[in-house]
Motif scaffolding. Sequence first.
Motif, mmCIF file in Angstrom:
data_model
loop_
_atom_site.group_PDB
_atom_site.id
_atom_site.type_symbol
_atom_site.label_atom_id
_atom_site.label_comp_id
_atom_site.label_asym_id
_atom_site.label_seq_id
_atom_site.Cartn_x
_atom_site.Cartn_y
_atom_site.Cartn_z
ATOM 1 N N GLU A 180 -22.583 -0.866 -28.669
ATOM 2 C CA GLU A 180 -22.664 -2.305 -28.398
ATOM 3 C C GLU A 180 -21.272 -2.916 -28.223
ATOM 4 N N GLN A 192 -18.609 -1.352 -27.078
ATOM 5 C CA GLN A 192 -18.131 -0.925 -25.771
ATOM 6 C C GLN A 192 -18.759 -1.745 -24.644
ATOM 7 N N ARG A 193 -20.038 -2.056 -24.769
ATOM 8 C CA ARG A 193 -20.716 -2.873 -23.758
ATOM 9 C C ARG A 193 -20.108 -4.268 -23.689
ATOM 10 N N GLU A 194 -19.819 -4.858 -24.852
ATOM 11 C CA GLU A 194 -19.219 -6.188 -24.886
ATOM 12 C C GLU A 194 -17.812 -6.178 -24.283
ATOM 13 N N GLN A 245 -16.726 -4.119 -21.977
ATOM 14 C CA GLN A 245 -16.894 -3.985 -20.520
ATOM 15 C C GLN A 245 -17.337 -5.304 -19.898
ATOM 16 N N ARG A 246 -18.253 -5.985 -20.574
ATOM 17 C CA ARG A 246 -18.741 -7.280 -20.054
ATOM 18 C C ARG A 246 -17.615 -8.304 -20.033
ATOM 19 N N PHE A 247 -16.771 -8.304 -21.048
ATOM 20 C CA PHE A 247 -15.639 -9.235 -21.095
ATOM 21 C C PHE A 247 -14.611 -8.920 -20.005
ATOM 22 N N ASN A 248 -14.358 -7.628 -19.745
ATOM 23 C CA ASN A 248 -13.376 -7.236 -18.746
ATOM 24 C C ASN A 248 -13.847 -7.503 -17.306
ATOM 25 N N ARG A 249 -15.137 -7.623 -17.089
ATOM 26 C CA ARG A 249 -15.652 -7.879 -15.746
ATOM 27 C C ARG A 249 -15.354 -9.289 -15.266
ATOM 28 N N ARG A 250 -15.168 -10.211 -16.182
ATOM 29 C CA ARG A 250 -14.923 -11.607 -15.822
ATOM 30 C C ARG A 250 -13.629 -11.808 -15.147
#
Length: 152
Positions: free
Chosen positions: A141, A143-145, A147-152
């Motif tokens: 979880e 790692q998913r967060e 990745q989601r933060f870095n996509r912005r």
Amino acid sequence: MSEDIATNRKAGRDFHITAKFEAGLELKGTEVKSIRAGKINISDAFARVEKGQVFLYGCDIQPWETAAEWFNHPAKRPRRLLLNKKEIFKMEQATALQGCTLPLLRMYWKNRRVKVEIGIGKGKTHADQRHDLKKKVEMREVQREIQRFNRR
């Protein structure tokens, strides 16, 4: 480089591995040919120290199909492991005094020879297994967060 033949995933789940040893494996010719064909199962394999030598039990190498019956080998015969005296002594102490076991972790090729990795492991309880699973889910979880933060 070493190429994995087989890995024992159950060992990491069921044991706390404290030390690892590399050992050679005494095999017959038909066993090597079966290993090359991928007819091997190491999920229940373990080692035991007997009379100053280490033997591998539970390693299932299926007989080679094209060999004659008198030339083939039994599938689950005990196989001798090739180790130094110091390593054998450490394993013997760990199994006798600390109550540890010697699970087979993986089997691989090294310089055209079959090698095995043996670990000294202490059995996990169900609570330890649940704790490890919970920690694994939390890391996923996180790692998913990230990745989601870095996509912005």
